[in-house]
Motif scaffolding. Structure first.
Motif, PDB file in Angstrom:
ATOM      1  N   VAL A  11       6.220  -3.967  -2.832  1.00  0.00           N
ATOM      2  CA  VAL A  11       5.062  -4.131  -3.678  1.00  0.00           C
ATOM      3  C   VAL A  11       4.812  -2.915  -4.553  1.00  0.00           C
ATOM      4  O   VAL A  11       4.731  -1.824  -3.939  1.00  0.00           O
ATOM      5  CB  VAL A  11       3.963  -4.666  -2.905  1.00  0.00           C
ATOM      6  CG1 VAL A  11       2.815  -4.947  -3.896  1.00  0.00           C
ATOM      7  CG2 VAL A  11       4.203  -6.075  -2.360  1.00  0.00           C
ATOM      8  N   PRO A  12       4.855  -3.185  -5.911  1.00  0.00           N
ATOM      9  CA  PRO A  12       5.000  -1.741  -6.601  1.00  0.00           C
ATOM     10  C   PRO A  12       3.317  -1.018  -6.061  1.00  0.00           C
ATOM     11  O   PRO A  12       2.631  -1.684  -5.685  1.00  0.00           O
ATOM     12  CB  PRO A  12       4.448  -2.155  -8.038  1.00  0.00           C
ATOM     13  CG  PRO A  12       5.111  -3.631  -8.002  1.00  0.00           C
ATOM     14  CD  PRO A  12       4.728  -4.108  -6.787  1.00  0.00           C
ATOM     15  N   PRO A  13       3.301   0.224  -6.609  1.00  0.00           N
ATOM     16  CA  PRO A  13       1.881   1.000  -6.084  1.00  0.00           C
ATOM     17  C   PRO A  13       0.750   0.240  -7.040  1.00  0.00           C
ATOM     18  O   PRO A  13       0.984  -0.323  -8.082  1.00  0.00           O
ATOM     19  CB  PRO A  13       2.139   2.466  -7.109  1.00  0.00           C
ATOM     20  CG  PRO A  13       3.825   2.441  -7.059  1.00  0.00           C
ATOM     21  CD  PRO A  13       4.349   1.069  -7.185  1.00  0.00           C
ATOM     22  N   GLU A  14      -0.310   0.334  -6.265  1.00  0.00           N
ATOM     23  CA  GLU A  14      -1.610  -0.220  -6.728  1.00  0.00           C
ATOM     24  C   GLU A  14      -1.613  -1.870  -7.125  1.00  0.00           C
ATOM     25  O   GLU A  14      -2.611  -2.337  -7.373  1.00  0.00           O
ATOM     26  CB  GLU A  14      -2.101   0.135  -8.206  1.00  0.00           C
ATOM     27  CG  GLU A  14      -2.177   1.816  -8.253  1.00  0.00           C
ATOM     28  CD  GLU A  14      -3.070   2.394  -7.363  1.00  0.00           C
ATOM     29  OE1 GLU A  14      -4.134   1.575  -6.665  1.00  0.00           O
ATOM     30  OE2 GLU A  14      -2.887   3.708  -6.924  1.00  0.00           O
ATOM     31  N   ASN A  15      -0.487  -2.374  -6.498  1.00  0.00           N
ATOM     32  CA  ASN A  15      -0.520  -3.797  -6.355  1.00  0.00           C
ATOM     33  C   ASN A  15      -0.545  -4.364  -4.867  1.00  0.00           C
ATOM     34  O   ASN A  15       0.127  -3.537  -4.189  1.00  0.00           O
ATOM     35  CB  ASN A  15       0.518  -4.414  -7.120  1.00  0.00           C
ATOM     36  CG  ASN A  15       0.384  -4.418  -8.578  1.00  0.00           C
ATOM     37  OD1 ASN A  15       1.567  -3.949  -9.196  1.00  0.00           O
ATOM     38  ND2 ASN A  15      -0.563  -4.744  -9.240  1.00  0.00           N
TER      39      ASN A  15
END
Lengths: 736, 185
Positions: free
Chosen positions: B29-33
């Motif tokens: 999962v991408p950063p901040e998500n």
């Protein structure tokens, strides 16, 4: 080999989840990799994101660690890892890691370094250490450490003839508690883990122990299990913690008055004859003296002192007694609060003894019965200490882990002899010791300072030579003796090769021995396999199957070691002088301390100031993990918890940034206010470890505020030397 | 064919966030998500307070607005009852994100498609539980097949009172919330 019956049952229970979703049974790391095929490798090892030493299994694909999971066989993890354990990959692949040895190239503290080879750096360290030892004596070299690297450098210092070695885990954490329980029961209450049988407890009392936020894996698994079974939780905490939210009784106690509550509870237990008479008769000494000593601590008095309703005080302890002995008053862990903390821990131990919890189901389980053959790989005995160490300060009951601030004091004042060099491994002293001004003063006065670490922390960046250790996922350590209800052995081994020019601490320590002319204390053999070979010899000495450990399960049980409860053929053994539980301590009396705990009030904050209390986040380990990608993302900065009414009174909004100024005029970085009903009006709370002053930590630097900066005052516990750190008061400055 | 569901025992959740990090790693999962989160909802006034620990994720609804609104058919139901996203068909129009009453979807900025919890579909295929369930320290997340009357989730839901989030919007969620299971004391 193989599996003990216990492990087999664990496995059977795990795969009993139903036919459709039978999780791939983890029988063996090697077998699992084979079953999956391709370039997959599973490596059983031990986590070091904190110090609980959970068993972890690293999934490695094409030479990269892609996933960490809990080892189902290991009793500390039971197939699960916490957020930090899961995020160990973030530590391994953190771009901010120390990558190669560095030598200071300018004034200390300016952070200018030049890259060096290992040979150059280690030669320099050895030359400096030799010169200082020749001029001042080996005792002029001191070491402070935390975690696995400590073992290897303890070896170096002892081989040189210095015993000035100390770990912040004693005076800044749990040493105080350990001493109190040793004085009472003749045993520590267990380290990692505490011997609390929470799985089976009917009532659990937590005094400032915020399980859930204080994230020790297996202990939290048992806590959740207890809550789910309907165990009653009695939570004593000025703050409505996660644990408090699970409790039947939340006692929002006035900070610093826990001993008043405990003594009143002891009084009620005795005066209402709720204690375990047979147990007290059989296993304890000093009951009458305790009875007399606590008579003055009435519930009315305690209600006034603690600011808790008297009814709540009485009802809570009666509920506790109703289910005794299948109850536990948790011994706690971080204990350096107010400077009179040994006596608080003694009160907790005495209460447990009166309720007969030691060796009872749901109470405190008895130590596992296992003997490990001694093994030092044929190294010679260490030379005598050149001079008596200063690590015990003037504290008669300071333990073997030493009192860090006593080393710091001697470094500053040169008494009784000079300390001129520090070797610091795996601990960020600027953030672990109270009063940063003194830590800095001591470092500034050193002739030589070498740091061994993973990251360029504020402490590391004051060193003359920096030696980069590799992470736990890149190195061997141990073997580890694991003492839960059963005894077992666990392994730490590399999932991948060390990145950059980092090296395992065992290798750094061993090479240093060679450069110091102490080859006989170095690890046998020269290659990078030398430690693994030593581990094999150790496994053999212990009668443990190394292949089983390293290739298959990562953990093996010592058979028949689990005897948790008192039975006729398993009587408790108390390591005290009387061989009984010492409710009244002649040892303490002999040194001029209260043989039964007495209440001493602590100083209260002046008007318009708040007591600063601090604690943990479940996703961070002290200051060690703030920079770790996923953990930083989840918890980037700390907040200061302020009672909502106080916030309104001061005209401060929830989410507003403020600055805190303590009684010495020291101000922290700006910090966000959490205006909340969850805390008393007389104190503020923040999570420890934030607010790094370390520019090379790209994420953590300046993120949040540093509680340790505000802890410029500390009160030493006269019995153990523990540094009471909840004695600082802050005011809130609105314009941040 | 199984019909997957998750039961969340809120009394067992200790807010440790192991599920959140396990999910991030397992699913890149991408950063901040995030595909899952844990909310700590405290109510009352000092010193009389109550807390709800609430883990939230895609509800894999029977009557999923994200599926009905998706213009390309990217968001769809699979035979096992789960809601999945066919990344090749997704054009990143965000209709699903606005239609979801649970706010559990995000756009993967690097690749442009919508994303969310898949119940770790790739793990289910290997016979493993979702990553969040496998590592749940409190044992709060329980996963299984509602079509199997002997599965743990079926048994719990027969025995214990439960609720779903935003029942009134009629989405037919498959994440069930309970308190205190098993209650033996």
């Amino acid at each position: 080999m193989a599996f003990s019956r216990r492990n087999f049952l664990k496995y059977a229970a795990m795969s009993a989840g139903g036919a459709v979703l039978a999780d791939t049974p983890f029988i063996s790391a090697e077998a699992r990799a084979k079953a999956e095929g391709g370039n997959v490798k599973y490596v059983p090892t031990s986590c070091e994101m904190c110090f609980w030493k959970c068993g972890a299994v690293a999934k490695v694909v094409d030479g990269k660690v892609v996933k960490l999971e809990g080892n189902p066989f290991h009793p500390q993890s039971r197939g699960k890892l916490c957020a930090r354990g899961q995020a160990g990959i973030g530590q391994l692949y953190d771009e901010d890691r120390l990558k190669h040895p560095m030598i200071l190239d300018g004034p200390r503290g300016e952070g200018k370094y030049r890259k060096a080879s290992w040979d150059e750096a280690l030669t320099l360290v050895a030359e400096k250490m030799k010169a200082i030892a020749e001029k001042h004596g080996p005792e002029a070299i001191a070491m402070m450490s935390h975690g696995s690297p400590g073992d290897y450098f303890t070896n170096v210092l002892k081989a040189m003839g210095s015993r000035n070695i100390a770990f912040p885990s004693f005076a800044q954490c749990k040493g105080i508690r350990d001493v109190a329980w040793e004085l009472t029961f003749g045993h520590k209450p267990g380290s990692s883990c505490e011997r609390v049988d929470m799985e089976n407890s009917r009532v659990i009392v937590l005094l400032g122990t915020h399980l859930g936020e204080n994230m020790h894996n297996s202990q939290n698994q048992e806590f959740a299990e207890a809550v789910s079974r309907g165990a009653k939780i009695i939570c004593v905490d000025p703050r409505y913690s996660t644990a408090a939210s699970k409790s039947a009784f939340w006692l929002p106690i006035k900070p610093g008055t826990d001993t008043a509550l405990l003594l009143a509870w002891i009084n009620i237990v005795i005066s209402e004859e709720l204690y375990d008479k047979e147990y007290v008769e059989k296993y304890t000494v000093g009951f009458d003296e305790v009875k007399e000593a606590v008579a003055e601590y009435t519930p009315e008095w305690a209600a006034q002192e603690t600011e808790l309703p008297m009814r709540q005080i009485v009802e809570a302890v009666r509920e506790l007694c109703r289910y005794a002995p299948n109850v536990v008053v948790h011994p706690g862990r971080h204990y350096s609060w107010y400077g009179n903390d040994t006596q608080r821990a003694r009160a907790v131990a005495i209460l447990n003894a009166l309720l007969g919890t030691w060796g009872r189901k749901g109470g405190m389980w008895l130590p596992a019965k296992a003997k490990f053959a001694s093994f030092n790989d044929g190294n010679p005995a260490y030379p005598e200490a050149s001079k008596p160490p200063v690590i015990k300060g003037n504290f008669p009951f300071a333990g073997g882990e030493g009192v860090t601030q006593a080393l710091r004091d001697t470094t500053i004042n040169g008494k009784p002899y000079p300390i001129k060099a520090w070797l610091v491994a795996g601990t960020n002293l600027m953030k672990s010791l109270p009063d940063q001004r003194l830590t800095r003063e001591a470092i500034d006065g050193l002739d030589f300072f070498v740091a061994i670490d993973l990251f360029p922390t504020e402490t590391v960046m004051l060193a003359d030579v920096i030696l980069p250790e590799c992470t736990y996922l890149e190195r061997h350590d141990g073997l580890f003796k694991i003492k839960t209800r059963e005894a077992g052995v666990a392994i730490r081994q590399p999932a991948v090769e060390p990145m950059y020019e980092t090296k395992p601490a065992w290798w750094i320590g061993s090479e240093l021995c060679k450069k110091l002319g102490l080859k006989e204390y170095a690890v046998k053999g020269d290659g990078m396999d030398a430690w693994e070979d030593r581990m094999r010899r150790q496994a053999e000495a212990w009668g443990v199957d190394f292949e089983q450990l390293s290739k298959h399960t990562g953990y093996v049980t010592i058979p028949d070691s689990e005897k948790p409860y008192i039975t006729e053929d398993n009587p408790p053994v108390f390591g005290t002088f009387s061989e009984k539980i010492e409710l009244y301590s002649e040892e303490l009396e002999g040194e001029g301390f209260d043989p039964v705990p007495q209440y001493e009030p602590v100083e209260q904050p002046p008007k318009n100031m708040f007591r600063l209390i601090y604690g943990r986040s479940p996703v961070h380990t002290f200051s060690r993990t703030i920079n770790t990608q996923w953990l930083w993302e989840l918890h980037k900065e700390n907040e200061v918890w302020l009672n909502k009414k106080e916030a309104e009174r001061l005209g401060i909004k929830n989410g507003q940034y403020v600055v805190l100024e303590n009684q010495d005029g020291i101000r922290c970085n700006r910090i966000k206010v959490k205006a909340t009903e969850r805390i008393r009006q007389d104190c503020v709370y923040m999570v420890h470890g934030f607010g790094h002053n370390a520019p090379r930590l790209s994420r953590a630097n300046k993120s949040g505020a540093d509680d340790q900066q505000l802890i410029s005052k500390y009160i030493e516990d006269p019995i153990t030397g523990g540094t009471g750190m909840r004695v600082n008061f802050v005011k809130i400055i609105k314009e941040a | 064919m199984p019909r997957y569901a998750m039961v969340i025992d809120q009394s067992r959740c200790i807010g440790c966030m192991a599920c959140v990090v396990a999910c991030k790693r397992e699913n890149d999962v991408p950063p901040e998500n995030y595909r899952t989160r844990v909310l700590e909802i405290v109510q009352g006034t000092y010193p009389t307070l109550t807390t709800e620990m609430r883990s939230e994720l895609c509800n894999h609804c029977d009557n999923a607005p994200c599926v009905s609104i998706c213009p390309t058919g990217a968001s769809h139901h699979e035979e096992d009852g789960t809601v999945q996203i066919d990344r090749k068909k997704c054009v990143g129009c965000k209709a699903c994100i606005t239609s979801c009453p649970y706010n559990v979807r995000y756009i993967n900025e690097e690749h442009g498609y919508a994303d969310k919890c898949s119940f770790c579909q790739h793990r289910l295929r290997e016979g493993k539980k979702p990553a969040c369930v496998a590592t749940c320290v409190g044992g709060s997340r329980i996963f299984g097949d509602l079509d199997d009357p002997e599965s743990e989730v079926s048994k719990i839901l027969r025995r214990v009172g439960h609720r779903v989030l935003k029942k009134e919007v009629g989405t037919g969620p498959n994440i069930y919330y309970i308190n205190q299971y098993p209650k033996r004391a």
